[in-house]
Design a protein around this motif. Structure first.
Motif, PDB file in Angstrom:
ATOM      1  N   ASP A1404      15.073  33.494  52.487  1.00 53.62           N
ATOM      2  CA  ASP A1404      15.406  32.170  53.006  1.00 53.62           C
ATOM      3  C   ASP A1404      16.163  32.340  54.321  1.00 53.62           C
ATOM      4  O   ASP A1404      17.356  32.612  54.337  1.00 53.62           O
ATOM      5  CB  ASP A1404      16.255  31.408  51.986  1.00 53.62           C
ATOM      6  CG  ASP A1404      16.431  29.940  52.376  1.00 53.62           C
ATOM      7  OD1 ASP A1404      15.997  29.575  53.490  1.00 53.62           O
ATOM      8  OD2 ASP A1404      16.996  29.181  51.571  1.00 53.62           O
ATOM      9  N   LEU A1405      15.441  32.194  55.430  1.00 51.54           N
ATOM     10  CA  LEU A1405      16.041  32.427  56.738  1.00 51.54           C
ATOM     11  C   LEU A1405      16.812  31.217  57.255  1.00 51.54           C
ATOM     12  O   LEU A1405      17.293  31.238  58.377  1.00 51.54           O
ATOM     13  CB  LEU A1405      14.951  32.805  57.756  1.00 51.54           C
ATOM     14  CG  LEU A1405      14.271  34.155  57.539  1.00 51.54           C
ATOM     15  CD1 LEU A1405      13.295  34.438  58.667  1.00 51.54           C
ATOM     16  CD2 LEU A1405      15.296  35.273  57.446  1.00 51.54           C
ATOM     17  N   ARG A1406      16.915  30.168  56.438  1.00 49.78           N
ATOM     18  CA  ARG A1406      17.685  29.015  56.891  1.00 49.78           C
ATOM     19  C   ARG A1406      19.155  29.389  57.078  1.00 49.78           C
ATOM     20  O   ARG A1406      19.842  28.840  57.924  1.00 49.78           O
ATOM     21  CB  ARG A1406      17.536  27.851  55.909  1.00 49.78           C
ATOM     22  CG  ARG A1406      16.158  27.209  55.963  1.00 49.78           C
ATOM     23  CD  ARG A1406      16.034  26.102  54.948  1.00 49.78           C
ATOM     24  NE  ARG A1406      16.209  26.618  53.593  1.00 49.78           N
ATOM     25  CZ  ARG A1406      16.444  25.838  52.524  1.00 49.78           C
ATOM     26  NH1 ARG A1406      16.520  24.532  52.673  1.00 49.78           N
ATOM     27  NH2 ARG A1406      16.570  26.367  51.326  1.00 49.78           N
ATOM     28  N   LEU A1443       9.849  29.320  58.475  1.00 53.63           N
ATOM     29  CA  LEU A1443       8.519  28.734  58.311  1.00 53.63           C
ATOM     30  C   LEU A1443       8.455  27.872  57.045  1.00 53.63           C
ATOM     31  O   LEU A1443       7.597  27.005  56.929  1.00 53.63           O
ATOM     32  CB  LEU A1443       7.466  29.837  58.265  1.00 53.63           C
ATOM     33  CG  LEU A1443       7.342  30.666  59.562  1.00 53.63           C
ATOM     34  CD1 LEU A1443       6.378  31.827  59.362  1.00 53.63           C
ATOM     35  CD2 LEU A1443       6.907  29.798  60.732  1.00 53.63           C
ATOM     36  N   ASN A1444       9.322  28.154  56.123  1.00 54.48           N
ATOM     37  CA  ASN A1444       9.626  27.296  54.979  1.00 54.48           C
ATOM     38  C   ASN A1444      10.887  27.872  54.347  1.00 54.48           C
ATOM     39  O   ASN A1444      11.608  28.641  54.996  1.00 54.48           O
ATOM     40  CB  ASN A1444       8.447  27.174  54.001  1.00 54.48           C
ATOM     41  CG  ASN A1444       8.095  28.499  53.338  1.00 54.48           C
ATOM     42  OD1 ASN A1444       8.827  29.485  53.430  1.00 54.48           O
ATOM     43  ND2 ASN A1444       6.953  28.519  52.664  1.00 54.48           N
ATOM     44  N   GLU A1445      11.140  27.508  53.089  1.00 52.71           N
ATOM     45  CA  GLU A1445      12.373  27.977  52.468  1.00 52.71           C
ATOM     46  C   GLU A1445      12.346  29.439  52.052  1.00 52.71           C
ATOM     47  O   GLU A1445      13.378  29.998  51.659  1.00 52.71           O
ATOM     48  CB  GLU A1445      12.700  27.120  51.229  1.00 52.71           C
ATOM     49  CG  GLU A1445      13.163  25.707  51.537  1.00 52.71           C
ATOM     50  CD  GLU A1445      12.038  24.728  51.772  1.00 52.71           C
ATOM     51  OE1 GLU A1445      12.288  23.521  51.855  1.00 52.71           O
ATOM     52  OE2 GLU A1445      10.856  25.183  51.862  1.00 52.71           O
ATOM     53  N   GLU A1446      11.189  30.092  52.185  1.00 50.63           N
ATOM     54  CA  GLU A1446      11.073  31.463  51.682  1.00 50.63           C
ATOM     55  C   GLU A1446      10.562  32.465  52.709  1.00 50.63           C
ATOM     56  O   GLU A1446      10.521  33.653  52.438  1.00 50.63           O
ATOM     57  CB  GLU A1446      10.134  31.487  50.459  1.00 50.63           C
ATOM     58  CG  GLU A1446      10.661  30.686  49.280  1.00 50.63           C
ATOM     59  CD  GLU A1446       9.699  30.695  48.107  1.00 50.63           C
ATOM     60  OE1 GLU A1446       8.517  31.038  48.330  1.00 50.63           O
ATOM     61  OE2 GLU A1446      10.123  30.365  46.987  1.00 50.63           O
ATOM     62  N   LEU A1524      21.362  38.197  57.768  1.00 50.21           N
ATOM     63  CA  LEU A1524      22.583  37.408  57.558  1.00 50.21           C
ATOM     64  C   LEU A1524      22.487  36.577  56.282  1.00 50.21           C
ATOM     65  O   LEU A1524      22.960  35.444  56.218  1.00 50.21           O
ATOM     66  CB  LEU A1524      22.803  36.490  58.770  1.00 50.21           C
ATOM     67  CG  LEU A1524      22.751  37.202  60.134  1.00 50.21           C
ATOM     68  CD1 LEU A1524      22.869  36.201  61.262  1.00 50.21           C
ATOM     69  CD2 LEU A1524      23.835  38.253  60.250  1.00 50.21           C
ATOM     70  N   ASN A1525      21.858  37.117  55.248  1.00 49.15           N
ATOM     71  CA  ASN A1525      21.650  36.317  54.035  1.00 49.15           C
ATOM     72  C   ASN A1525      22.775  36.473  53.015  1.00 49.15           C
ATOM     73  O   ASN A1525      22.763  35.827  51.976  1.00 49.15           O
ATOM     74  CB  ASN A1525      20.307  36.679  53.385  1.00 49.15           C
ATOM     75  CG  ASN A1525      20.198  38.182  53.129  1.00 49.15           C
ATOM     76  OD1 ASN A1525      21.145  38.934  53.344  1.00 49.15           O
ATOM     77  ND2 ASN A1525      19.031  38.605  52.675  1.00 49.15           N
ATOM     78  N   CYS A1526      23.739  37.339  53.310  1.00 52.71           N
ATOM     79  CA  CYS A1526      24.849  37.528  52.362  1.00 52.71           C
ATOM     80  C   CYS A1526      26.069  36.793  52.903  1.00 52.71           C
ATOM     81  O   CYS A1526      26.995  37.396  53.442  1.00 52.71           O
ATOM     82  CB  CYS A1526      25.129  39.021  52.174  1.00 52.71           C
ATOM     83  SG  CYS A1526      26.353  39.360  50.901  1.00 52.71           S
ATOM     84  N   PRO A1590      20.046  22.506  50.983  1.00 55.82           N
ATOM     85  CA  PRO A1590      20.511  23.531  50.048  1.00 55.82           C
ATOM     86  C   PRO A1590      19.602  24.748  50.018  1.00 55.82           C
ATOM     87  O   PRO A1590      18.380  24.638  50.084  1.00 55.82           O
ATOM     88  CB  PRO A1590      20.515  22.809  48.703  1.00 55.82           C
ATOM     89  CG  PRO A1590      19.565  21.672  48.877  1.00 55.82           C
ATOM     90  CD  PRO A1590      19.683  21.264  50.309  1.00 55.82           C
ATOM     91  N   LEU A1591      20.253  25.898  49.934  1.00 56.01           N
ATOM     92  CA  LEU A1591      19.520  27.145  49.877  1.00 56.01           C
ATOM     93  C   LEU A1591      18.796  27.274  48.537  1.00 56.01           C
ATOM     94  O   LEU A1591      19.220  26.741  47.525  1.00 56.01           O
ATOM     95  CB  LEU A1591      20.481  28.314  50.069  1.00 56.01           C
ATOM     96  CG  LEU A1591      21.344  28.231  51.338  1.00 56.01           C
ATOM     97  CD1 LEU A1591      22.264  29.428  51.400  1.00 56.01           C
ATOM     98  CD2 LEU A1591      20.489  28.136  52.571  1.00 56.01           C
TER      99      LEU A1591
END
Length: 1662
Positions: A1404-1406, A1443-1446, A1524-1526, A1590-1591
């Motif tokens: 999830d790159l958001r 590109l989407n949530e995943e 940066l997902n943590c 929300p993630l």
């Protein structure tokens, strides 16, 4: 008369006596004839006649007070011809005449051969020729060949005798030259032997005022052509074609003659030469175009006959006129004032001729100077400059600057005058470029251009005067906000000439950046010839030929070659064009040899540099010719042999690094050893200073060595980066072996001695590191730390000084003074100086140090008193202290002191004295500017800031004087009050803008305020004197903010003395800083109460806006301080805020916060990152209020706000919403329908205006896995498509490209072992999505720029550069060997460049995208604060496109390496020396970006910072964080919890330098954290987007889907710790200060106990 001389002697005597009498009153021509007749009688057989002639000649000499030779000189040609012609009849005549002239017969004949030989050939008098030859040491044949040019000139100027005389000459020479077997003599061969001198002589005679002579010269030129082309078998050539190959030499000769290079010529002769150009132009017609650059250059260099110029313009074709219209109009404008009416008429015809052809000259119209200020030329000027009318100020300024930089002095002078007028006429446009956190790039370009022009030669003083004035108008802008595109002016040959294209580029670089300027600058004709040869050969090497000048056809020249030629600067074409077909040769190509090292035997720097460079060229020329690389290097370097023999130091310095590198890579071991010896010899001499050489030799030679080492280091670095070359490669080792022979401490000490401080810093740090490895304690390293401190002081790096100071055990007074002054602690520095003065009271430099502190503290009374005291004891120090004394006198109004100091006083003091004496300021201003300008020696703005500041101050005095004059003139005007108010408004705005753009230091700003007060105090207008109080308040404010409390208090007392309104407010603020909010509040209430009571009882209170506004500020301060003091109930505090609102109704039109935010955004964008996110959060959060249905008042308020936001779409610019677009997208699923509708409208509006930029953040929602979000997004797209067809097409392309990229990302490659795939073969559907109008999603292209002024908010273009669109995708797809196997693809842009991206699945790159949004905001905040801006603090960002949530797309960060990779390689090469280019800048970038990102990572709870998630840019040293997902302290929830707030392991600390975390890192961390804490609300507004977008991991944990309410709770829980950190709360403790918080974090991050429990993969040992 001659016949009468044959009569009786008595008659002859009478005639001679009469001639003697007539000579006293004869005109020059008659006098020449008389002298000829008298000298003829010196050979008379009659002794009385000889004596009488001799006596008369002596009498004439006495009468004219001249020697015989001086008397005869003007008529030497006719006299010498007469005397030689008499040899056959009266041989004694020549002997007697020579005796009279004080010469021997032989000497006279030898000195007049250039007259007599041609005359005798023309007369075909062989007998006289043979008699002359009998007296000469050489034979007649050799003499005739030596004077062939003069002889042929005489022959061809007599058309009626040309054929006979030419035949006579050929026959005579053929008989006299006996070696006929090898030498064939004919007329064409004689002409060929002297073609250029012959043509020069004939061309000059074209300008003779007698038509017969001019016509003869024209016929002679044609006759030369006819004879010449017989032997050369040319078809019938027109005169222009015939002259073309020889015109460079002809024009060079003429130009040198005009400039007295070939001896001083009379004005009449020069006028004749210039007239000859006009005739030549008329003769050859449009063939003149082939050498028009030289003709134009000659004409532009002098005030020539305008008729010549008009003929030149009318003769050329439109395409040929083009390159010269700029200099033509410039020269005419520059000399307009000196033209008489007739000349002005011709000049007008010239300009009109150009203007009538304007449509054919469109490519050159930008070169034309402004003509509007000359009424006679205005009409033509309108035609020529019509295309500029629609240009914006920035474009107009850019074109003006280009003309100011012209090498043509006429163009530059007229353009800089035009620039001055433009700057004065457009103050608001000028100010708009210099606003905001970073000035427009044109600002830096303007400063650099003006500084360059200010240092021109003194002969162009009027030009320099304009440059000084322009610098004052622009002002002393903050250097830290000036964005410049620096260019080193050199290049590095990476392939060692193995790449032919790179070799050509290098040759072009040498021509463009080195040789052309050297060619233009020298007056040495020999050196100029060598330079011309070098340029000629390099042009041929590049493939440039005369065919380039042919229009309409390629001429067999490739497009690349033609483009290279076109890209050369326009002003260089005039120099280069003739050299395309020149025929210079190098006559002496031998190479000298030298013993090594050369340095010791060379007496001067110039000779050492010349010898070493020649020696290296010799080594290059001796390399075996076994490959093209060697041939190319020999071709390029070989052309410099002649240039260097002339000891051209600039050229040698430039090519030396390239030569050394080439010899190191291609030569043998002996060559490398010689280079090593040379470098060490220079450095040893710099340190020991034992040689007999001068200090200049040592300093300049050391600088050459340091430049050389920088060049070699840069090559090493680029080799490692660009080609991935192994450091074990033989060529790499060759360079490294030489660098390794240089001892570290020797290098450091030599660098310190030479003021190469960055290199000295590197050397001393290396030495400290070496000694620490030998277990040396810090107590043993104090000498090195003191040197480091000195180096940092000279580098102006106070952070580094503070870091070093932590290791110094007993700092000396000098050490303390350096540190205090560098960090602005002037009071502490003052105390140190006072102690030093007690030790050495008779040292004037110590007194100057103390006075420097007093001046920076603004203590002028103390300063003045101290000077008086020391001058009473040491009056001889008066000149040394004059600057301080004059400055104090200006501030305190002691004008007699300025008069006494006179020329010793600084320029600003003398100008203020002129203002005090009520004198006109024109002359004093000019004198003052020149005195300041003479010290401008560099185009480096930071280095010249003090000089620019002086010019800034001079301009401010001029502005104030002009305002005073205007106000005084309106004293009797009935509308004076209105005019005075308007004038003061303009003055206040201009001075305010100038003040805001200054460097933010207290010293700079207080200096400006002090001079303003001095000037205001000398004005007559009461409105201006009232500004004194305001200025004192400003001084108190800046002193308080800088921590100078005593200075601030003194300024407040002065403001109160000047009766400045509301001075008590500033006094209360100072009291708050000293004693806290409670005491300040008490004081403020007491002082404000009487004014409040008066305002309450005043019926006009509502009409006095300024008073009400100031009172509202007072009440607002009271409310804030009451809240801060924590001693009042909440209701009482609210009441205080209400009182402030009531008092200033105009300042707060509505109580509603959102409405005020909208108003703020309408007026500017300075606080857009605080207002826009906060406004959206208040509105959208209100719509999600849990008790919305229970409280109708909240619902009503929501409706009003929603309607207000809806209206704001028309009131605010679309880009303002774009700044918060990710936040808006995250709230697209808002539960309130009315709110959701407005959100759709806003998103649609942004898409309509900026589709290419806004579609990328929208793609992730288009393809969302959550149906409700996808549906809402579809509504946005549908609305945008219906409103704009072009946007509809863009959306379709975005959907197609997004779908293809998503599919590519998701398509698994687990079963494939290949790491390289084919797009066409395995992912053909991606091909169908390109080309696309979607832009390449680069971070910088997706970041909108903001307007620098509130006046352009609506009209501002946030994306000024055209976006690069996606043209194609490279076929090669790389698969990364990590767990998720992401794919690397390369987008190919419409600009032809390649842009790599990473398609990352199952992530999830958001989070990354939101963090990049946050980092973008933080970068803006870092730029806006002076402390962080000065230190260049920033976060390295990159584009993240979910590109989407995943899945998502990541911009590939080039030139980076992971920490783990770097350290692993480092361990493999332990002990290896590293010499990174720009090492200090890279180390500072590393330290500061590491510190900034560490603080941000701590605040956001960024974890999992193992060795592959931190990258370093190998070019700049920047720290780059990836993956940066943590976030949100997730690392603390791992099976093995993370204990450190950020990664700061031993290797990372070691890379910070010998001071570790002290100094640069700590200061940057403190500044960054302080800015984050000061902007808590703005940051939280952005982070709150996580709660509403929300993630996936929040929405689905433990396999169960959570409700929106649960997700919101989780989000809020994750955001809560961030708020606490931003408040300074650590581990539930009380609030801490920023320094204490940073200290605690560093301890946690470096604690061995914390690092010891990190999980294995984190690799705490790296």
């Amino acid at each position: 008369m001659g016949e009468q001389l044959t009569r009786t002697s008595s008659h002859k005597s009478i005639i001679l006596t009469t001639l003697g009498s007539i000579s006293r009153h004869a005109r020059p021509n008659a006098l020449g004839l008389i002298l000829e007749l008298l000298m003829r009688q010196l050979g008379s057989p009659s002794s009385p006649l000889r004596s009488l002639a001799y006596t008369n000649l002596l009498s004439i000499c006495r009468h004219h007070s001249k020697s015989p030779m001086a008397l005869i000189s003007p008529y030497l040609e006719q006299v010498s011809i007469m005397l030689v012609a008499s040899l056959s009849e009266a041989p004694d005549t020549l002997t007697e005449a020579a005796s009279f002239l004080g010469q021997t017969r032989q000497n006279f004949i030898e000195t007049t051969l250039h007259y007599t030989i041609p005359a005798m050939i023309l007369a075909r008098n062989r007998m006289c020729l043979e008699q002359m030859a009998s007296t000469l040491p050489t034979g007649l044949g050799v003499t005739l060949l030596e004077y062939t040019a003069q002889i042929l000139t005489k022959i061809f100027l007599c058309p009626s005798r040309t054929d006979q005389c030419l035949a006579f000459l050929v026959n005579l020479v053929s008989q006299l030259v006996h070696d006929t077997a090898t030498t064939h003599i004919d007329a064409p061969s004689l002409i060929t032997s002297c073609i250029v001198p012959l043509l020069v002589a004939l061309v000059i005679e074209l300008g003779d005022e007698e038509a017969e002579v001019s016509n003869s010269a024209a016929m002679g030129l044609r006759k030369v052509r006819d004879v010449y082309q017989v032997t050369h078998r040319s078809s019938s050539l027109d005169l222009g074609t015939f002259l073309k190959p020889h015109m460079l030499g002809v024009m060079t000769h003429l130009n040198e003659t005009l400039h007295d290079v070939r001896g001083r010529k009379s004005a009449a002769y020069k006028r004749k030469l210039i007239r000859s150009l006009k005739t030549l132009i008329e003769m050859v017609g449009d063939s003149i175009a082939s050498y028009s650059p030289q003709v134009s250059s000659i004409m532009a260099s002098l005030q020539i006959t305008l008729q010549t110029w008009l003929a030149f313009i009318r003769t050329l074709r439109y395409s040929d006129i083009g390159p010269f219209v700029g200099r033509t109009t410039a020269t005419l404008v520059a000399n307009w004032a000196s033209f008489d009416p007739n000349d002005r008429g011709v000049a007008k015809d010239i300009v009109s001729e150009i203007a009538d052809n304007a449509k054919h000259l469109s490519a050159y119209l930008d070169d034309i100077v402004g003509l509007d200020h000359i009424p006679e030329l205005r009409s033509a000027g309108d035609k020529l400059t019509a295309s500029r009318k629609g240009l914006g100020f920035a474009e107009q300024l850019a074109k003006l600057l280009e003309r100011v930089r012209s090498k043509n002095i006429a163009v530059a002078t007229t353009s800089i005058r035009e620039l001055r007028d433009v700057l004065l006429d457009h103050p608001r446009d000028r100010s708009a470029l210099a606003e905001g956190d970073a000035f427009h790039p044109l600002v830096a370009s303007t400063m650099q251009t003006l500084l360059s022009t200010s240092s021109r030669d003194a002969e162009f003083m009027s030009f320099c005067d304009m440059a000084y004035e322009c610098l004052g108008i622009v002002g002393a802008l903050d250097p830290d906000r000036c964005v410049s595109n620096s260019d080193s002016g050199t290049m590095t040959i990476m392939s060692n000439f193995n790449d032919p294209e790179e070799s050509v580029d290098f040759a072009i670089h040498l021509v463009r950046d080195l040789l052309v300027d050297a060619f233009r600058a020298t007056n040495d004709t020999k050196l100029q010839g060598h330079l011309a040869f070098a340029i000629q050969e390099l042009l041929q090497f590049c493939g440039f030929s005369p065919k380039l000048l042919q229009s309409g056809s390629s001429g067999g020249i490739s497009l690349r070659t033609r483009t290279r030629w076109t890209n050369l600067p326009k002003d260089q074409h005039e120099t280069l064009t003739p050299l395309l077909e020149s025929r210079f040769t190098l006559t002496d190509g031998t190479m000298p040899t030298f013993s090594h090292p050369i340095y010791g035997s060379a007496p001067t720097y110039r000779e050492w540099l010349q010898r070493w460079t020649l020696d290296l060229i010799g080594q290059v020329m001796q390399l075996p010719l076994d490959n093209r690389a060697t041939r190319d290097s020999q071709t390029i370097f070989g052309v410099f042999r002649g240039v260097l023999k002339n000891q051209d130091a600039a050229v040698a310095h430039h090519i030396l690094p390239h030569l050394v590198l080439n010899v190191l890579l291609s030569g043998g071991a002996d060559a490398r050893e010689q280079i090593s010896q040379e470098i060490n010899a220079v450095l040893q001499d710099q340190v020991s200073q034992s040689s007999a050489g001068s200090a200049d030799k040592r300093t300049w030679s050391a600088q050459v060595v340091f430049d050389l080492m920088d060049h070699l280091s840069k090559w090493q670095r680029l080799q490692r980066i660009g080609e991935g070359r192994s450091e074990k490669h033989s060529t790499y080792r060759a360079v490294d072996a030489v660098l390794s022979t240089i001892e570290v401490e020797l290098m450091a000490n030599a660098a310190l001695q030479s003021k190469a401080y960055a290199r000295a810093l590197r050397g001393f740090e290396q030495r400290i590191t070496q000694l620490r490895r030998t277990r040396r304690a810090n107590t043993d390293l104090q000498t090195y730390f003191e040197k480091l401190h000195l180096v940092y002081a000279n580098l102006n790096e106070p952070d580094g000084m503070e870091g070093v100071s932590t290791f110094v055990i007993a700092p000396s007074l000098e050490h303390q003074i350096r540190e205090h002054e560098s960090t602005g602690r002037w009071t502490s520095a003052q105390s140190c100086w006072e102690v030093r003065l007690q030790q050495s009271p008779n040292d004037v430099t110590l007194h100057q140090g103390l006075l420097h502190c007093l001046r920076n503290l603004g203590h002028y009374d103390t300063l003045r008193t101290h000077i008086r005291g020391i001058l009473s004891l040491h009056p001889e120090w008066s000149r040394s202290l004059a600057t301080f004394e004059a400055e104090a006198a200006c501030i305190t109004g002691e004008w007699q002191t300025i008069r006494r100091l006179d020329l010793d006083a600084p320029p600003i003091a003398r100008l203020l004295l002129a203002l005090h004496d009520n004198r006109d300021l024109v002359s004093p201003l000019l004198e003052a500017r020149r005195k300041v300008g003479i010290s401008i020696t560099s185009n480096s703005y930071p280095r010249m800031y003090d000089q620019v500041m002086d010019l800034h101050l001079l301009r401010e005095v001029e502005i104030i004087k002009q305002a005073d004059t205007n106000l005084s003139m309106s004293n009797t005007d009935a509308n004076r009050r209105i005019k005075a108010r308007d004038a003061m408004s303009i003055l206040t705005r201009e001075l305010g803008q100038r003040f805001e753009t200054l460097a933010p230091s207290f010293q700079v700003r207080e200096q400006v305020l002090s001079i303003r007060r001095a000037a205001f105090g000398l004005t007559k207008a009461p409105e201006l004197r009232a500004e004194l109080g305001t200025s004192w308040i400003q001084s108190s404010k800046i002193a308080r903010k800088s921590g100078y409390e005593q200075t601030a208090y003194s300024a407040i007392l002065q403001a109160q003395q000047a009766e400045a309104p509301y001075a008590f407010t500033e006094k209360a603020k100072l009291l708050r800083a000293q004693s806290g909010a409670w005491k300040a509040l008490f004081e403020l209430e007491n002082m404000a109460q009487p004014i409040l009571e008066a305002a309450t009882g005043d019926d006009s209170a509502g009409e006095d806006y300024d008073r009400d506004r100031n009172l509202a500020k007072v009440l607002l301060l009271e409310a804030r301080w009451a809240q801060e003091s924590d001693r009042f109930e909440a209701n009482l505090i609210v009441d205080r805020y209400k009182e402030a609102i009531k008092l200033a109704p105009k300042a707060s039109h509505n109580l509603h916060t959102c409405h005020n935010y909208i108003l703020a955004l309408q007026h500017g964008v300075k606080y857009i990152f605080q207002t826009m996110p906060r406004m959206l959060t208040l509105w959208l959060d209100l719509g999600e209020h849990k008790d919305l249905k229970k409280h109708p008042e909240i619902a009503t308020s929501l409706v009003k706000i929603t309607a207000m936001i809806d209206r704001s779409r028309r009131e605010l610019a679309s880009y303002q919403y774009f700044t918060a677009y990710p936040q808006i997208v995250s709230r697209i699923g808002h539960p309130v329908k009315e709110v959701s509708v407005v959100l759709v409208k806003i998103m649609s509006m942004v898409l309509e205006h900026y589709p290419q930029q806004a579609l990328w953040p929208t793609i992730g929602v288009m393809q969302s896995i959550r149906p409700e979000r996808k549906t809402k997004c579809q509504a946005v797209l549908t609305r945008a498509q219906h409103r704009d067809h072009g946007v509809a097409l863009m959306i379709q392309e975005a959907l197609r490209l997004g779908s293809a990229l998503l599919r590519l990302t998701e398509e698994g490659t687990d079963k494939r072992k290949e790491l390289s795939l084919s797009l066409a073969a395995q992912f053909p559907y991606v091909r169908s999505a390109v080309p696309s109008r979607m832009m390449v999603p680069l971070q910088e292209a997706l970041t909108c720029t903001l307007p620098s002024t509130s006046e352009t908010v609506k009209s501002h273009n946030p994306f000024p550069d055209s976006p690069v669109e996606i043209r194609d995708i490279d076929d090669k797809i790389e698969v990364m060997p990590s767990l998720q196997r992401p794919k690397k693809l390369v987008l190919i842009g419409t600009d032809g460049k390649r842009y790599p991206f990473l398609c990352k699945p199952h992530d999830d790159l958001r989070k990354d995208a939101r963090l990049m949004d946050l980092n973008g905001m933080i970068n803006k905040l870092l730029k806006s604060a002076s402390d962080s801006r000065r230190r260049r603090l920033y976060i390295r960002t990159y584009a993240v496109m979910p590109l989407n949530e995943e899945c998502g797309l990541l911009q590939w960060v080039s030139n980076t390496k992971a920490l783990k990779s770097i350290l692993e390689q480092g361990y493999l090469r332990q002990g290896k020396r590293i010499y990174p280019s720009a090492w200090l800048a890279s180390r500072l970038s590393y330290s500061r970006t590491l510190a900034v990102m560490s603080m941000i990572g701590y605040v956001l709870g960024l974890g999992d910072r193992h060795g592959e998630n931190i990258l370093f840019d190998s070019l700049t040293g920047d720290t780059v964080h990836v993956d940066l997902n943590c976030l949100f302290d997730k690392g603390k929830t791992f099976e093995i919890p993370e204990k450190v707030p950020f990664r700061l392991t031993q290797n990372m600390v070691d890379a910070l330098g010998v001071t570790g975390v002290e100094g640069v890192f700590r200061k940057a961390a403190e500044i960054a954290l302080a800015i984050l804490r000061d902007n808590t609300d703005a940051l939280m507004s952005v982070l709150e987007a996580f709660a509403h977008d929300p993630l996936v991991e929040w929405s689905s944990r433990s396999g169960r889907s959570k409700s929106d309410k649960d997700v919101g709770i989780i989000a809020e829980k994750n955001l809560k710790p961030i708020r606490a950190k931003l408040q300074g709360i650590m581990d539930g403790a009380v609030k801490t200060s920023v320094p204490n918080q940073v200290e605690a974090l560093i301890k946690e991050a470096t604690s061995p106990s914390n690092l010891g429990v990190m999980y294995l993969g984190w690799a705490a040992w790296l």
